[in-house]
Design a protein around this motif. Structure first.
Motif, mmCIF file in Angstrom:
data_model
loop_
_atom_site.group_PDB
_atom_site.id
_atom_site.type_symbol
_atom_site.label_atom_id
_atom_site.label_comp_id
_atom_site.label_asym_id
_atom_site.label_seq_id
_atom_site.Cartn_x
_atom_site.Cartn_y
_atom_site.Cartn_z
ATOM 1 N N GLU A 77 -6.532 12.071 35.371
ATOM 2 C CA GLU A 77 -7.600 11.400 36.111
ATOM 3 C C GLU A 77 -8.961 12.001 35.780
ATOM 4 O O GLU A 77 -9.956 11.280 35.627
ATOM 5 C CB GLU A 77 -7.343 11.479 37.617
ATOM 6 C CG GLU A 77 -6.085 10.773 38.091
ATOM 7 C CD GLU A 77 -6.049 9.300 37.720
ATOM 8 O OE1 GLU A 77 -7.130 8.669 37.650
ATOM 9 O OE2 GLU A 77 -4.952 8.774 37.493
ATOM 10 N N MET A 78 -9.016 13.330 35.664
ATOM 11 C CA MET A 78 -10.276 13.966 35.294
ATOM 12 C C MET A 78 -10.776 13.433 33.959
ATOM 13 O O MET A 78 -11.938 13.022 33.834
ATOM 14 C CB MET A 78 -10.118 15.487 35.220
ATOM 15 C CG MET A 78 -11.416 16.194 34.813
ATOM 16 S SD MET A 78 -11.251 17.970 34.500
ATOM 17 C CE MET A 78 -10.396 17.958 32.924
ATOM 18 N N HIS A 79 -9.907 13.417 32.978
ATOM 19 C CA HIS A 79 -10.311 12.966 31.651
ATOM 20 C C HIS A 79 -10.658 11.487 31.646
ATOM 21 O O HIS A 79 -11.658 11.076 31.036
ATOM 22 C CB HIS A 79 -9.180 13.235 30.651
ATOM 23 C CG HIS A 79 -9.465 12.731 29.276
ATOM 24 N ND1 HIS A 79 -8.963 11.534 28.799
ATOM 25 C CD2 HIS A 79 -10.228 13.241 28.277
ATOM 26 C CE1 HIS A 79 -9.380 11.344 27.573
ATOM 27 N NE2 HIS A 79 -10.146 12.352 27.224
ATOM 28 N N ARG A 80 -9.878 10.674 32.323
ATOM 29 C CA ARG A 80 -10.104 9.238 32.319
ATOM 30 C C ARG A 80 -11.447 8.881 32.938
ATOM 31 O O ARG A 80 -12.088 7.905 32.557
ATOM 32 C CB ARG A 80 -8.979 8.526 33.078
ATOM 33 C CG ARG A 80 -8.997 7.021 32.950
ATOM 34 C CD ARG A 80 -7.746 6.420 33.567
ATOM 35 N NE ARG A 80 -7.673 6.766 34.968
ATOM 36 C CZ ARG A 80 -8.333 6.119 35.929
ATOM 37 N NH1 ARG A 80 -9.158 5.139 35.603
ATOM 38 N NH2 ARG A 80 -8.198 6.459 37.183
ATOM 39 N N LEU A 81 -11.905 9.702 33.870
ATOM 40 C CA LEU A 81 -13.178 9.443 34.535
ATOM 41 C C LEU A 81 -14.316 10.269 33.946
ATOM 42 O O LEU A 81 -15.387 10.372 34.530
ATOM 43 C CB LEU A 81 -13.033 9.695 36.036
ATOM 44 C CG LEU A 81 -12.031 8.752 36.714
ATOM 45 C CD1 LEU A 81 -11.810 9.148 38.162
ATOM 46 C CD2 LEU A 81 -12.511 7.314 36.623
#
Length: 309
Positions: A77-81
């Motif tokens: 989620e961190m990377h995707r956002l």
């Protein structure tokens, strides 16, 4: 970049995080329609996303598939956002090893910015600890190694300078987490010119505004902020209280974003690293890097509101 969830994805996140959908309705509406805000590392101009991830306690977990699945989703989620920065330390138990194991299985592992620390005394002992940290995090070269809480800093500065010259690391820095250390951090910044300084700063703990931020800016030192939620005390303060409507009108959609956006509205802040082990909290944290940032007038209003509680 859009980050919308269908109901099946929301259910998956709620199960991973151990919550019900009703606990965090923001998940149902979050949409990152623009890229996350980035700021430059002053010494090189390299851009870093303004929200990253701290791993103290949150990644110090047993080797269970269920726990690791949740933490892998946190990283995803961190990377995707738009986030990249992961901060760890040998002080954080198994966190370095867990970060290394999880990221090694992710397709985007080389997109991340890996930071850890040296937390011991003595040159040779420090070298062994740093080599072990790099191995645990499964990196050939560490992006950033910091001197944790200034332990034997005079010794480690020399080693880190050598390692940077030898291209074993990309950047080096110094850290602490209490106001009383700020004057020492400033002296070291002026004398040694570290690439990064990490310290505490929050809406109720603004000692760094006295002079530490100015010193970092003048000497082109990037800043990483720890203790953004004051070890959770800020959430205890607002428990059961509704977010004011005027905050929502300024792209502040949760109390977590209220606290993080206040920090990020200080333009000398390079990156803030709230820790979490829950995917829905990671999503919320990343939302603080999107949308409008408070101006001076709104910052003052945010401070006054928190003081009134």
């Amino acid at each position: 970049m859009k980050a919308m969830y269908n109901r099946r994805e929301l259910i998956k996140l709620s199960l991973l995080g151990g919550i019900g959908l009703s606990f965090h309705p923001y998940l149902e509406t979050f949409s990152a329609s623009s890229k996350i805000l980035t700021r430059a590392i002053p010494i090189t101009g390299e851009l870093l996303p303004v929200v990253g991830l701290g791993t103290w306690q949150t990644f110090d977990v047993e080797s269970s598939k269920q726990q690791h699945a949740v933490l892998s989703q946190v990283l995803t989620e961190m990377h995707r956002l738009g986030g990249t920065v992961i901060d760890s330390s040998p002080m954080y138990g198994s966190s370095e090893k867990v970060v290394g194991g999880l990221t090694s299985k992710l397709k985007f592992k080389d997109d991340l910015f890996y930071a850890t620390k040296v937390w011991t005394s003595g040159r040779e002992v420090g070298i062994r600890q740093m080599e072990a940290s790099i191995a645990k995090m499964r990196r050939k070269k560490m992006d950033l190694i910091q001197i944790h809480n200034l332990v034997d800093w005079k010794t480690h500065v020399k080693t880190l300078r050598e390692w940077k010259d030898q291209q074993k690391i990309r950047y080096w820095g110094i850290t602490h987490y209490v106001d009383s250390s700020h004057s020492t951090l400033e002296k070291i910044i002026k004398a040694e010119r570290p690439d990064f300084v990490q310290f505490n700063y929050s809406i109720r703990s603004r000692h760094a505004e006295n002079s530490l931020f100015d010193t970092a800016r003048k000497h082109k030192t990037a800043t990483i902020i720890n203790q953004p939620y004051e070890s959770g005390s800020l959430f205890r303060l607002v428990r059961g209280k509704q977010l004011p409507q005027w905050a929502k009108e300024q792209d502040i959609n949760s109390w977590g974003q209220y606290f993080l956006k206040f920090i990020l509205s200080n333009e000398v802040v390079t990156c803030v690293i709230p820790g979490t082990s829950k995917p829905h909290h990671m999503i919320d944290n990343m939302g603080a890097g999107h949308g409008k940032m408070p101006n001076v007038k709104l910052r003052n209003r945010m401070i006054s509101y928190i003081k009134s509680l």
